[in-house]
Write a protein that holds these residues in place. Structure first.
Motif: not given
Length: 297
Positions: A208-213, A140-142, A182-187, A271-274
C-alpha cells in the motif's frame, strides 16, 4: 504465433535499435501489420500455451518486440489488446523469473504507447479499477498516469493539450490518482465487484505504501506546476479538498504504520516506504499552505 515470434527475433538481430520496420524494407512488409489487434491474439496464444514451457517466454518476447516496432499513437483499443495487457500485469505480479517479468513490463508499456494519447488514460484507469494484481503493478500504473500528465501538460498557459482539444484529460488524471489513494487507504471506499475482488496486496502495508507514495508523487507534480502558474488540471483550486481527502489521511496512515512497525529483520524496508509516504505528504502540505497563503495575500 511462433512464425511471427521467430520473424521478430531475426528482425531484432538485423536492426536492433530502434527502427520501425516499414513497407519495402529488407525485412519485408510484415511490420506494416504490427497492430495491437493483430499481435495480441498471437502473443496471448503463446503466453497461455501448455504445449511447451518455452512458449510462455516466446509469447512475452513476441509482445515486447512487436509492440516496440509498431506505429505508436494509432490504436483506439481492442478486446484482445485489453486481455493481453491484463495478462501481462499478472505475469509482472506473479512470475518468479525476473527476465519474464521484465519482458512483460516492456510489452505492457509498449502496448500502451500504441494507443492514441486520449485513450491511454482510459486504459490505465481501467487497469487500476480492475484492480491491479499487485501493489508493485498498481504503483507502476500510477507512475504511468503521472508520465501521461507530464506529456499532456500545456507548454504555455492556456494552450490546448496535444490531441486533446475538447477533453479534460488532466482533471480526469488527477481524479484517477486521488481515487487510487482513497482505495489503497480504505479498500471499502470502492464498490466491490464480487467475491474475492479485493486484491490481497491491499492487506499488505508495504505494498500500500508503494502505491500511495507513487500517487502522492503524481499529486505533488500537479500541485507544484499549478501553484506557480495556471491550473489546467484544476488541482490547485481544490488544494484544500485534496489535502483533507487524500494527502493528510495518507500522512496519518504512515505515522500509524511507523508506530506499529517492527524493527526486526526486514522491517527497515517497510519503514522506508512509510517514511516516503510521510515525507511526500508533508512536503505537499507545506507547499500548498505556504504558497497558497502567499498567493492569497
Amino acid at each position: 504465433a511462433l512464425i511471427a515470434w521467430r520473424w521478430l527475433v531475426e528482425a531484432e538481430e538485423q536492426t536492433p535499435w530502434p527502427s520501425i520496420v516499414g513497407e519495402g524494407s529488407s525485412l519485408g512488409d510484415g511490420c506494416s501489420s504490427l497492430t495491437l489487434a493483430k499481435i495480441a491474439p498471437l502473443a496471448d496464444a503463446l503466453v497461455g500455451s501448455e504445449r511447451s514451457p518455452t512458449h510462455f517466454v516466446s509469447g512475452l518476447e513476441l509482445a515486447s518486440l512487436a509492440f516496440r516496432r509498431a506505429p505508436q499513437g494509432m490504436e483506439d483499443g481492442c478486446v484482445a489488446g485489453r486481455e493481453l495487457m491484463r495478462k501481462l500485469q499478472v505475469v509482472m505480479a506473479r512470475t518468479a523469473d525476473a527476465g519474464a517479468r521484465e519482458l512483460a513490463r516492456k510489452g505492457f508499456v509498449r502496448a500502451l504507447a500504441l494507443h492514441r494519447p486520449r485513450r491511454r488514460l482510459d486504459v490505465l484507469r481501467q487497469c487500476l479499477e480492475a484492480p491491479a494484481p499487485s501493489g508493485a503493478v498498481a504503483a507502476m500504473l500510477v507512475t504511468l498516469v503521472k508520465r501521461e500528465m507530464e506529456n499532456a501538460w500545456p507548454e504555455r498557459p492556456g494552450e490546448e493539450q496535444a490531441d486533446e482539444p475538447a477533453r479534460p484529460f488532466l482533471p480526469a488524471a488527477v481524479a484517477a490518482v486521488e481515487s487510487q489513494i482513497a482505495h489503497a487507504l480504505d479498500p471499502g471506499s470502492r464498490p466491490s465487484r464480487g467475491v474475492g475482488s479485493t486484491p490481497a496486496w491491499l492487506r499488505d502495508a508495504s505494498a500500500v505504501a508503494d502505491v500511495v507514495g507513487a500517487a502522492l508523487n503524481a499529486l505533488r507534480f500537479v500541485l507544484m506546476r499549478e501553484g506557480k502558474g495556471s491550473a489546467p488540471a484544476g488541482a490547485w483550486p481544490r488544494r484544500r479538498e485534496l489535502l483533507d481527502a487524500a494527502v493528510k489521511p495518507a500522512a496519518e496512515w504512515a505515522r500509524e504504520r511507523l508506530a506499529e512497525c517492527d524493527d526486526g529483520e526486514g522491517g527497515w524496508e517497510a519503514r522506508m516506504g512509510f517514511h516516503h509516504v510521510l515525507e511526500v505528504s508533508e512536503r505537499i502540505v507545506e507547499f500548498c499552505e505556504d504558497d497558497g497563503d502567499e498567493r492569497e495575500a
